[in-house]
Design a protein around this motif. Structure first.
Motif, PDB file in Angstrom:
ATOM      1  N   ARG A 142       0.811  -1.223   0.000  1.00 22.00           N
ATOM      2  CA  ARG A 142       0.000   0.000   0.000  1.00 22.00           C
ATOM      3  C   ARG A 142       0.842   1.270   0.000  1.00 22.00           C
ATOM      4  N   ASP A 143       2.029   1.202   0.610  1.00 22.84           N
ATOM      5  CA  ASP A 143       2.866   2.406   0.711  1.00 22.84           C
ATOM      6  C   ASP A 143       4.324   2.015   0.508  1.00 22.84           C
ATOM      7  N   THR A 144       4.652   1.574  -0.703  1.00 24.21           N
ATOM      8  CA  THR A 144       6.019   1.128  -0.985  1.00 24.21           C
ATOM      9  C   THR A 144       7.046   2.236  -0.762  1.00 24.21           C
ATOM     10  N   PRO A 145       6.813   3.473  -1.232  1.00 21.42           N
ATOM     11  CA  PRO A 145       7.807   4.533  -0.979  1.00 21.42           C
ATOM     12  C   PRO A 145       8.034   4.795   0.514  1.00 21.42           C
ATOM     13  N   GLY A 146       6.946   4.871   1.265  1.00 17.15           N
ATOM     14  CA  GLY A 146       7.071   5.128   2.699  1.00 17.15           C
ATOM     15  C   GLY A 146       7.786   4.010   3.421  1.00 17.15           C
ATOM     16  N   GLU A 147       7.497   2.784   3.045  1.00 21.27           N
ATOM     17  CA  GLU A 147       8.140   1.652   3.709  1.00 21.27           C
ATOM     18  C   GLU A 147       9.624   1.580   3.341  1.00 21.27           C
ATOM     19  N   LEU A 148       9.941   1.917   2.094  1.00 23.90           N
ATOM     20  CA  LEU A 148      11.352   1.960   1.694  1.00 23.90           C
ATOM     21  C   LEU A 148      12.126   2.991   2.507  1.00 23.90           C
ATOM     22  N   LYS A 149      11.517   4.138   2.734  1.00 26.80           N
ATOM     23  CA  LYS A 149      12.157   5.164   3.559  1.00 26.80           C
ATOM     24  C   LYS A 149      12.422   4.635   4.963  1.00 26.80           C
ATOM     25  N   ARG A 150      11.457   3.907   5.501  1.00 31.19           N
ATOM     26  CA  ARG A 150      11.629   3.346   6.847  1.00 31.19           C
ATOM     27  C   ARG A 150      12.703   2.253   6.856  1.00 31.19           C
ATOM     28  N   PHE A 151      12.792   1.481   5.770  1.00 26.32           N
ATOM     29  CA  PHE A 151      13.878   0.496   5.642  1.00 26.32           C
ATOM     30  C   PHE A 151      15.231   1.215   5.736  1.00 26.32           C
ATOM     31  N   ALA A 152      15.360   2.295   4.956  1.00 26.04           N
ATOM     32  CA  ALA A 152      16.621   3.039   4.906  1.00 26.04           C
ATOM     33  C   ALA A 152      16.964   3.639   6.271  1.00 26.04           C
ATOM     34  N   GLU A 153      15.963   4.181   6.951  1.00 25.66           N
ATOM     35  CA  GLU A 153      16.186   4.753   8.279  1.00 25.66           C
ATOM     36  C   GLU A 153      16.660   3.690   9.253  1.00 25.66           C
ATOM     37  N   GLN A 186      14.599  10.690  -3.334  1.00 19.70           N
ATOM     38  CA  GLN A 186      13.347  10.348  -4.005  1.00 19.70           C
ATOM     39  C   GLN A 186      13.611   9.617  -5.313  1.00 19.70           C
ATOM     40  N   LYS A 187      14.679  10.008  -6.013  1.00 22.00           N
ATOM     41  CA  LYS A 187      15.006   9.325  -7.273  1.00 22.00           C
ATOM     42  C   LYS A 187      15.385   7.872  -7.014  1.00 22.00           C
ATOM     43  N   GLN A 188      16.145   7.630  -5.964  1.00 17.71           N
ATOM     44  CA  GLN A 188      16.492   6.250  -5.619  1.00 17.71           C
ATOM     45  C   GLN A 188      15.239   5.435  -5.318  1.00 17.71           C
ATOM     46  N   ILE A 189      14.321   6.027  -4.577  1.00 19.88           N
ATOM     47  CA  ILE A 189      13.064   5.350  -4.256  1.00 19.88           C
ATOM     48  C   ILE A 189      12.320   4.985  -5.531  1.00 19.88           C
ATOM     49  N   ASP A 190      12.199   5.956  -6.442  1.00 16.30           N
ATOM     50  CA  ASP A 190      11.483   5.722  -7.697  1.00 16.30           C
ATOM     51  C   ASP A 190      12.161   4.630  -8.522  1.00 16.30           C
ATOM     52  N   ASP A 191      13.490   4.666  -8.579  1.00 16.53           N
ATOM     53  CA  ASP A 191      14.237   3.686  -9.374  1.00 16.53           C
ATOM     54  C   ASP A 191      14.100   2.284  -8.796  1.00 16.53           C
ATOM     55  N   ILE A 192      14.192   2.180  -7.471  1.00 17.68           N
ATOM     56  CA  ILE A 192      14.090   0.871  -6.817  1.00 17.68           C
ATOM     57  C   ILE A 192      12.713   0.263  -7.054  1.00 17.68           C
ATOM     58  N   ILE A 193      11.683   1.079  -6.907  1.00 21.19           N
ATOM     59  CA  ILE A 193      10.311   0.586  -7.099  1.00 21.19           C
ATOM     60  C   ILE A 193      10.088   0.160  -8.548  1.00 21.19           C
ATOM     61  N   GLU A 194      10.584   0.966  -9.486  1.00 21.31           N
ATOM     62  CA  GLU A 194      10.412   0.640 -10.905  1.00 21.31           C
ATOM     63  C   GLU A 194      11.136  -0.660 -11.261  1.00 21.31           C
ATOM     64  N   THR A 195      12.367  -0.796 -10.782  1.00 15.87           N
ATOM     65  CA  THR A 195      13.163  -1.991 -11.085  1.00 15.87           C
ATOM     66  C   THR A 195      12.521  -3.256 -10.539  1.00 15.87           C
ATOM     67  N   ASN A 196      11.810  -3.114  -9.417  1.00 16.93           N
ATOM     68  CA  ASN A 196      11.260  -4.291  -8.739  1.00 16.93           C
ATOM     69  C   ASN A 196       9.747  -4.401  -8.843  1.00 16.93           C
ATOM     70  N   SER A 197       9.173  -3.767  -9.865  1.00 19.73           N
ATOM     71  CA  SER A 197       7.742  -3.958 -10.105  1.00 19.73           C
ATOM     72  C   SER A 197       7.505  -5.421 -10.447  1.00 19.73           C
ATOM     73  N   ILE A 198       6.347  -5.945 -10.077  1.00 25.17           N
ATOM     74  CA  ILE A 198       6.083  -7.363 -10.309  1.00 25.17           C
ATOM     75  C   ILE A 198       6.142  -7.700 -11.792  1.00 25.17           C
ATOM     76  N   LYS A 199       5.769  -6.738 -12.646  1.00 22.32           N
ATOM     77  CA  LYS A 199       5.825  -6.962 -14.095  1.00 22.32           C
ATOM     78  C   LYS A 199       7.258  -7.180 -14.555  1.00 22.32           C
ATOM     79  N   LYS A 200       8.177  -6.309 -14.101  1.00 23.95           N
ATOM     80  CA  LYS A 200       9.570  -6.435 -14.522  1.00 23.95           C
ATOM     81  C   LYS A 200      10.234  -7.662 -13.929  1.00 23.95           C
TER      82      LYS A 200
END
Length: 242
Positions: A152-163, A171-185
């Motif tokens: 439901r909140d992949t960007p927010g959870e990624l930020k918490r992982f990093a913290e 923000q660019k890293q967040i966007d890139d990580i999410i795009e690279t790991n989309s279920i489609k890709k």
């Protein structure tokens, strides 16, 4: 430091591990850290040597795990400086549905969901409940996440992982990580495309009957002796013999 993406089978630990890859420069997992069956998994029988290894003080490693035994958990949780565990849970009902689809993909026996549930699935539920309960009280070097919050909140959870890891994340890293790991890709790039299914929340509604849901509620509250015996025969005894 060794970072372990941990969770019960079909709870989202593979997705979690893939997202974590983008947060740090991880070194390849040393052979003496690896499971004998899967080189990306941490070797559970080698945990004592791993947590004492000087290698985890000078390098960063990432591994996946399905660790659930209390003595293994306590061993990892005792090293708060050099071990970080990302524990992910999933709604047991959805995890069972995912396990069913995995089951019929890897086995020659392909039962209906109803047959699977009463012969195997309900005992898988016992395993999942036990697994999550064993981790519940550990906090210091354990980050507790859920498949649902990650979905439901992949960007927010990624930020918490990093913290939790103490690393900066743009923000660019967040966007890139999410795009690279989309279920489609991930599905497109995997030789086991069937392994990455829907990844939907609430898919259990298309499978579970009211009687199954009632049975699961009872299982989560208390297992009787026959339930525990069935769980042991199907999962624990098979594991010990494999």
């Amino acid at each position: 430091m060794i970072v372990i993406a941990n969770g019960a089978f079909k709870s989202g630990s593979t997705w979690q591990r893939n997202l974590l890859k983008g947060l740090m420069d991880f070194q390849p997992l040393p052979e003496n850290f690896q499971s004998k069956k899967h080189d990306s998994f941490v070797g559970v029988n080698r945990l004592a040597d791993i947590v004492e290894s000087p290698e985890i003080k000078s390098n960063n490693y990432l591994a996946k795990g399905h660790i659930y035994k209390k003595d293994h958990i306590e061993l990892l949780a005792s090293n708060v400086e050099d071990v970080k565990i990302f524990m992910i849970q999933r709604d047991i009902r959805d995890a069972i549905v995912s396990h069913y689809n995995h089951f019929i993909n890897v086995r020659s026996f392909k039962p209906s969901f109803k047959t699977y549930y009463w012969l195997v699935g309900r005992y898988k539920a016992i395993q999942l409940a036990k697994y999550n309960k064993n981790w519940a009280s550990y906090q210091n070097n354990v980050y507790h996440s859920t498949f649902e919050s990650l979905k439901r909140d992949t960007p927010g959870e990624l930020k918490r992982f990093a913290e939790f890891l103490g690393v900066p994340l743009s923000q660019k890293q967040i966007d890139d990580i999410i795009e690279t790991n989309s279920i489609k890709k991930v599905r497109e790039n995997s030789p086991r495309k069937w392994f990455f299914r829907k990844g939907e929340i609430g898919d259990y509604k298309n499978y579970l009957t009211p009687s199954m849901e009632k049975d699961l509620e009872r299982i989560k509250k208390k297992n009787n002796l026959l339930d525990k015996l069935g769980y042991y025969i199907i999962f624990e005894l098979r594991r010990s013999l494999s």
